[in-house]
Design an enzyme around this catalytic site. Structure first.
Site, PDB file in Angstrom:
ATOM      1  N   ASP A   1      49.552  89.520  11.026  1.00  0.00           N
ATOM      2  CA  ASP A   1      50.838  89.283  11.786  1.00  0.00           C
ATOM      3  C   ASP A   1      49.697  89.308  13.341  1.00  0.00           C
ATOM      4  O   ASP A   1      48.962  90.511  13.349  1.00  0.00           O
ATOM      5  CB  ASP A   1      51.739  90.285  11.872  1.00  0.00           C
ATOM      6  CG  ASP A   1      53.217  89.703  12.339  1.00  0.00           C
ATOM      7  OD1 ASP A   1      53.344  88.918  13.286  1.00  0.00           O
ATOM      8  OD2 ASP A   1      53.856  89.750  11.498  1.00  0.00           O
TER       9      ASP A   1
ATOM     10  N   ASP B   1      52.962  85.926  16.352  1.00  0.00           N
ATOM     11  CA  ASP B   1      54.280  86.547  16.987  1.00  0.00           C
ATOM     12  C   ASP B   1      54.493  85.902  18.197  1.00  0.00           C
ATOM     13  O   ASP B   1      53.551  85.938  19.237  1.00  0.00           O
ATOM     14  CB  ASP B   1      53.867  88.105  17.164  1.00  0.00           C
ATOM     15  CG  ASP B   1      55.202  88.848  17.408  1.00  0.00           C
ATOM     16  OD1 ASP B   1      56.308  88.844  16.569  1.00  0.00           O
ATOM     17  OD2 ASP B   1      55.416  89.483  18.510  1.00  0.00           O
TER      18      ASP B   1
ATOM     19  N   HIS C   1      61.781  89.028   8.041  1.00  0.00           N
ATOM     20  CA  HIS C   1      62.212  90.552   8.462  1.00  0.00           C
ATOM     21  C   HIS C   1      63.000  90.692   9.811  1.00  0.00           C
ATOM     22  O   HIS C   1      63.421  91.903   9.972  1.00  0.00           O
ATOM     23  CB  HIS C   1      60.866  91.170   8.789  1.00  0.00           C
ATOM     24  CG  HIS C   1      60.267  90.718  10.069  1.00  0.00           C
ATOM     25  ND1 HIS C   1      59.500  89.455  10.075  1.00  0.00           N
ATOM     26  CD2 HIS C   1      60.078  91.178  11.386  1.00  0.00           C
ATOM     27  CE1 HIS C   1      59.096  89.251  11.239  1.00  0.00           C
ATOM     28  NE2 HIS C   1      59.374  89.932  12.141  1.00  0.00           N
ATOM     29  N   ASP C   2      63.361  89.545  10.195  1.00  0.00           N
ATOM     30  CA  ASP C   2      64.299  89.440  11.284  1.00  0.00           C
ATOM     31  C   ASP C   2      65.704  88.931  11.278  1.00  0.00           C
ATOM     32  O   ASP C   2      66.703  88.942  11.872  1.00  0.00           O
ATOM     33  CB  ASP C   2      63.732  88.655  12.565  1.00  0.00           C
ATOM     34  CG  ASP C   2      62.531  89.240  13.257  1.00  0.00           C
ATOM     35  OD1 ASP C   2      62.539  90.453  13.291  1.00  0.00           O
ATOM     36  OD2 ASP C   2      61.658  88.521  13.821  1.00  0.00           O
TER      37      ASP C   2
ATOM     38  N   GLU D   1      55.519  81.757  15.905  1.00  0.00           N
ATOM     39  CA  GLU D   1      56.936  81.956  15.749  1.00  0.00           C
ATOM     40  C   GLU D   1      57.351  81.357  17.157  1.00  0.00           C
ATOM     41  O   GLU D   1      56.843  81.514  18.458  1.00  0.00           O
ATOM     42  CB  GLU D   1      57.258  83.566  16.026  1.00  0.00           C
ATOM     43  CG  GLU D   1      58.636  83.898  15.803  1.00  0.00           C
ATOM     44  CD  GLU D   1      58.984  85.232  16.483  1.00  0.00           C
ATOM     45  OE1 GLU D   1      59.993  85.739  16.074  1.00  0.00           O
ATOM     46  OE2 GLU D   1      58.174  85.733  17.072  1.00  0.00           O
TER      47      GLU D   1
END
Ligand code: GLC
Ligand code: CA
Length: 586
Positions: A103, A211, A343-344, A268
């Protein structure tokens, strides 16, 4: 292509497995997942049929936002392990032919990062300009000190925090402990390239999940966001600060580095609804990012503005979102992604199908079938392959660990003076949408806490989902009808029929049908109406039995069943949450 462009586009056939380190596997019984735990399961990961791992942040961090607040890019959070452990992980992945991506979180750092500690010392510090500092404004009537603009941060507060010592505000689009870096500062930007990106690429990783990639460039005059919530003091600023003026200049600089290492990148990309804007980030010719996550599918059933506001959506809407983000690349040199979980997000079975105990396994396999047939790089999130679900609705608010959930509950409690009706509704919303649903310990066995730690008496950092006794890897390894067994089968089929499933063109059928989702795939390079190969998927998104016929355009009676999600399936009929895939090869 320039001499330094080593891109092979390997990511187009990647099947990626996302690992959330805190909750994946605890090797040393401290209740926290770790890198040695990951290494111990690499053969399992490989056995799924995935070929790439995306590891969520494992960097050193005070963990205000589960590692998305990094205090040292070149070190590992000690409970997860050491730099040597990471080097071992890189070697062990390589030895198995698994690619590894990390990440990349460089829109902001932790407030504990040495750069920010310097920056906040005084206005003349050489690192002052590495973050975004602005003087206060004053209310014309009351004279009260106010932030430079009305942007709202992730905790529903101002996106600016006042620093007493130096008498200025700093910007943080997320929590106050995640100050935004100032990308217009050349030295800051170049240091990010060498000390975060190249540092890890040189160690042999294969790329990054990037990210919040469209936030780096802000309008540096910091205009107010439009008032979309008249009752609120702070307004959602996405439309003002996403996709800012210098975004593509920065990504061209980064893209040159990625190309040199043949690194894949998946950005993202929140708040970017327009196809042309998306393509600009991922057109191969422009050499910025390999691909992106576009979130229309995740926003189904909730408002884009309020993370927790839940509302109903229809199957037709789901189909059309899938159609849009399958077909948007047609006629371009860009590549799509396929994902339901991360994960969100809540768990896919709970969100898109049914997590009633009797429907969990069928739902998990039907969704697996749906995804298997879609074009693009496929992303699975840990536990998805065994059909993990949202946490029980009976959990108290104290079981939730996510900073956003905790803050949301606290706010609701304060605003309503602990009104039980409000608190009940708040907890329901957190249960339905909350990020913690995806963050419970991975369920390996039926032992206490799902065998997350080697020693079953260890209490994990976050409570395990109560259903680990029935939903776990060990039980499914012995069961040929399990969700896990189906994922293995489905991913093998996807590989075998790559030109149809992972690479073909998507056509939606019968968009108004609110129970059954049907789509056809045209083999890569084929055209509508040609005589080439076809795949056909038929998916029952209801708990009622359904009937169907294979359409002529997908080969009709000449098509054969490639994959059925339930045992003893009967062609032409579907039971609750059942799906089937056909292939026609002339
Ligand atoms: C991304 C991450 C999320 C994190 C945020 C701030 O949206 O996926 O988990 O909270 O960025 O870094
Ligand atoms: Ca551990």
């Amino acid at each position: 292509m320039s001499a330094k462009d080593a891109r092979t586009f390997w990511f187009r056939d990647a099947v990626v497995y996302q690992i959330w380190p805190a909750s994946y596997k605890d090797s040393n019984n401290d209740g926290i997942g770790d890198i040695q735990g990951i290494i111990s399961t690499l053969d399992y990961v490989k056995s799924l049929g995935v070929n790439t791992i995306w590891l969520s942040p494992m960097y050193d961090s005070p963990q205000v936002d589960m590692g998305y607040d990094i205090s040292d890019y070149q070190n590992v959070y000690p409970p997860y392990g050491t730099l040597q452990d990471m080097e071992e992980l890189i070697r062990e992945c390589l030895a198995r032919g698994i690619k590894l991506i990390l990440d990349l979180v460089i829109n902001h750092t932790s407030d504990q990062h040495a750069w920010f500690q310097e920056s906040k010392k005084n206005k003349d510090n050489p690192k002052r300009d590495w973050y975004i500092w602005r003087p206060a404004k004053y209310d014309a009537e009351t004279g009260e000190r106010i932030p430079p603009n009305n942007w709202r941060g992730a905790l529903n507060q101002s996106a600016w925090t006042w620093d007493e010592a130096t008498q200025e505000y700093y910007l943080h689009l997320f929590t106050p402990q995640q100050p935004d870096l100032n990308w217009t500062n050349d030295e800051c930007r170049r240091t990010l390239y060498t000390d975060t990106i190249e540092f890890w690429l040189k160690k042999g990783i294969n790329g990054f999940r990037v990210d919040t990639v469209n936030l780096y460039s802000k309008p540096m005059d910091f205009p107010d966001a439009p008032i979309t919530d008249p009752d609120a003091k702070w307004q959602i600023g996405d439309s003002v600060f996403c996709n800012g003026p210098r975004m593509h200049e920065y990504l061209q600089e980064m893209g040159a580095i990625f190309a040199k290492y043949d690194a894949m990148t998946v950005g993202e990309l929140p708040a970017t609804p327009n196809v042309e804007d998306v393509i600009r980030y991922i057109s191969a010719e422009r050499s910025e990012l390999s691909e992106i996550f576009q979130f229309d599918i995740s926003i189904l059933g909730r408002s884009a503005a309020d993370f927790y506001a839940t509302h109903p959506y229809t199957l037709k809407e789901l189909k059309e979102v899938v159609e849009r983000w399958q077909r948007f690349v047609e006629g371009t040199d860009a590549w799509p992604t396929v994902f339901l979980e991360n994960h969100d997000l809540p768990r896919a079975i709970s969100k898109y199908a049914s997590d009633k105990p009797e429907h969990i396994a069928a739902s998990g396999k039907m969704l697996a079938l749906m995804e298997t047939g879609l074009t693009g790089t496929l992303y699975l999130y840990q536990g998805q392959e065994i059909g993990m679900t949202n946490v029980p609705t009976t959990w108290s608010h104290e079981e939730y660990k996510d900073v956003i959930a905790i803050n949301y509950y606290r706010d609701a409690a304060t605003r309503s003076s602990n009104d039980p009706t409000v608190l009940k509704k708040t907890l329901e919303d957190i249960n339905r949408q909350g990020r913690d649903n995806a963050r419970t310990p991975m369920q390996w066995t039926a032992a206490s806490n799902g065998g997350f730690s080697t020693d079953a008496s260890t209490v994990p950092w976050m409570r395990a989902n109560d259903n680990y006794t029935s939903i776990n890897v060990a039980a499914q390894e012995d069961d040929e009808e399990s969700v896990l067994a189906f994922y293995r089968k489905a991913l093998a089929v996807r590989k075998q029929y790559a030109s149809l499933l992972g690479r073909g063109e998507f056509r939606l059928l019968e968009r108004d049908d609110q129970q059954v989702f049907k789509y056809v795939k045209i083999a890569e390079g084929g055209k509508d109406g040609d005589a080439g190969a076809r795949a056909f998927a038929v998916l029952n998104f209801s708990d009622m039995p359904q009937e169907y016929q294979v359409p002529e355009e997908a080969g009709g009676s000449k098509a054969r069943v490639l994959l059925g999600s339930l045992e003893d399936g009967q062609p032409g009929k579907l039971r609750a949450w059942e799906g089937r895939m056909y292939v026609y090869e002339p």
